[in-house]
Design a protein around this motif. Structure first.
Motif, PDB file in Angstrom:
ATOM      1  N   PHE A 191      -7.888   1.988  -7.401  1.00 56.78           N
ATOM      2  CA  PHE A 191      -7.928   1.481  -6.023  1.00 56.78           C
ATOM      3  C   PHE A 191      -9.071   0.475  -5.859  1.00 56.78           C
ATOM      4  N   ILE A 192     -10.247   0.864  -6.329  1.00 51.38           N
ATOM      5  CA  ILE A 192     -11.435   0.014  -6.153  1.00 51.38           C
ATOM      6  C   ILE A 192     -11.280  -1.288  -6.929  1.00 51.38           C
ATOM      7  N   ALA A 193     -10.825  -1.204  -8.189  1.00 52.70           N
ATOM      8  CA  ALA A 193     -10.660  -2.408  -9.000  1.00 52.70           C
ATOM      9  C   ALA A 193      -9.607  -3.338  -8.397  1.00 52.70           C
ATOM     10  N   THR A 194      -8.505  -2.771  -7.955  1.00 53.50           N
ATOM     11  CA  THR A 194      -7.447  -3.586  -7.348  1.00 53.50           C
ATOM     12  C   THR A 194      -7.935  -4.262  -6.073  1.00 53.50           C
ATOM     13  N   GLY A 195      -8.688  -3.535  -5.258  1.00 59.48           N
ATOM     14  CA  GLY A 195      -9.250  -4.121  -4.040  1.00 59.48           C
ATOM     15  C   GLY A 195     -10.205  -5.261  -4.358  1.00 59.48           C
ATOM     16  N   ALA A 196     -11.072  -5.068  -5.349  1.00 61.05           N
ATOM     17  CA  ALA A 196     -12.029  -6.108  -5.723  1.00 61.05           C
ATOM     18  C   ALA A 196     -11.311  -7.351  -6.249  1.00 61.05           C
ATOM     19  N   ILE A 197     -10.306  -7.147  -7.084  1.00 61.66           N
ATOM     20  CA  ILE A 197      -9.540  -8.274  -7.628  1.00 61.66           C
ATOM     21  C   ILE A 197      -8.805  -9.002  -6.505  1.00 61.66           C
ATOM     22  N   THR A 198      -8.220  -8.248  -5.587  1.00 58.37           N
ATOM     23  CA  THR A 198      -7.492  -8.860  -4.469  1.00 58.37           C
ATOM     24  C   THR A 198      -8.417  -9.713  -3.613  1.00 58.37           C
ATOM     25  N   VAL A 222       0.839  -1.196   0.000  1.00 58.97           N
ATOM     26  CA  VAL A 222       0.000   0.000   0.000  1.00 58.97           C
ATOM     27  C   VAL A 222       0.876   1.249   0.000  1.00 58.97           C
ATOM     28  N   GLY A 223       1.916   1.260   0.822  1.00 61.26           N
ATOM     29  CA  GLY A 223       2.837   2.394   0.845  1.00 61.26           C
ATOM     30  C   GLY A 223       3.500   2.616  -0.503  1.00 61.26           C
ATOM     31  N   PHE A 224       3.938   1.532  -1.144  1.00 64.46           N
ATOM     32  CA  PHE A 224       4.529   1.627  -2.479  1.00 64.46           C
ATOM     33  C   PHE A 224       3.501   2.172  -3.476  1.00 64.46           C
ATOM     34  N   THR A 231      -6.003   6.915  -0.919  1.00 64.73           N
ATOM     35  CA  THR A 231      -7.455   6.976  -1.109  1.00 64.73           C
ATOM     36  C   THR A 231      -8.053   8.250  -0.536  1.00 64.73           C
ATOM     37  N   SER A 232      -7.510   8.749   0.559  1.00 63.27           N
ATOM     38  CA  SER A 232      -8.066   9.987   1.115  1.00 63.27           C
ATOM     39  C   SER A 232      -7.727  11.181   0.241  1.00 63.27           C
ATOM     40  N   GLY A 233      -6.518  11.231  -0.271  1.00 61.86           N
ATOM     41  CA  GLY A 233      -6.135  12.350  -1.129  1.00 61.86           C
ATOM     42  C   GLY A 233      -6.875  12.346  -2.452  1.00 61.86           C
ATOM     43  N   HIS A 234      -6.908  11.185  -3.104  1.00 58.49           N
ATOM     44  CA  HIS A 234      -7.583  11.095  -4.397  1.00 58.49           C
ATOM     45  C   HIS A 234      -9.098  10.947  -4.254  1.00 58.49           C
TER      46      HIS A 234
END
Length: 147
Positions: A131-138, A98-100, A109-112
């Protein structure tokens, strides 16, 4: 999908969302700064330069406020039970990724998601959708492919 009605907290969620929005609005209105947590934290962790030191006050106050918020909330209602259902090593690896990702995506996510979308930033829209797509795939891979 089943809703766990005992865990459903619309008023607490609404209050949290309003406080996040209020803090982001105040930060941009009063200081002209974006409330992106990765940027705020990252600047505090960098080696100090004169320009960075002059910005530490508001950054530190913002971070102290984030830590103090749950402590203040406890005065009014109990905090939800914390659970870490995964391997601690996996949590550390996820945190590093997440940091990377926040550095790669020029924000979190808060900034964007909160500040960028409210300013109608196309870059923030692309980042938030990623972010949302990556989270769903994960979640899909972790629950249906690996497990």
């Amino acid at each position: 999908m089943t809703i766990l009605w005992n865990e459903f907290t619309p008023w607490a969620s609404l209050a949290g969302g309003l406080l996040i929005g209020l803090s982001a609005a105040l930060l941009i209105a009063l200081l002209g700064r974006i409330a992106g947590i990765s940027g705020i934290t990252g600047a505090l962790l960098q080696l100090p330069t004169w320009a960075a030191v002059s910005q530490w006050g508001w950054r530190l106050a913002f971070m102290v406020g984030m830590v103090a918020a749950p402590l203040i909330w406890q005065l009014f209602a109990p905090l939800p039970a914390m659970q870490m259902p995964s391997n601690p090593l996996l949590i550390i690896i996820a945190g590093l990724l997440v940091g990377f990702g926040t550095r790669l995506g020029s924000g979190c996510t808060s900034g964007h998601g909160v500040c960028g979308l409210s300013r109608l930033s196309l870059r923030s829209l692309a980042a938030t959708l990623t972010f949302i797509a990556t989270g769903a795939i994960t979640v899909f891979v972790m629950r249906h492919v690996i497990a």
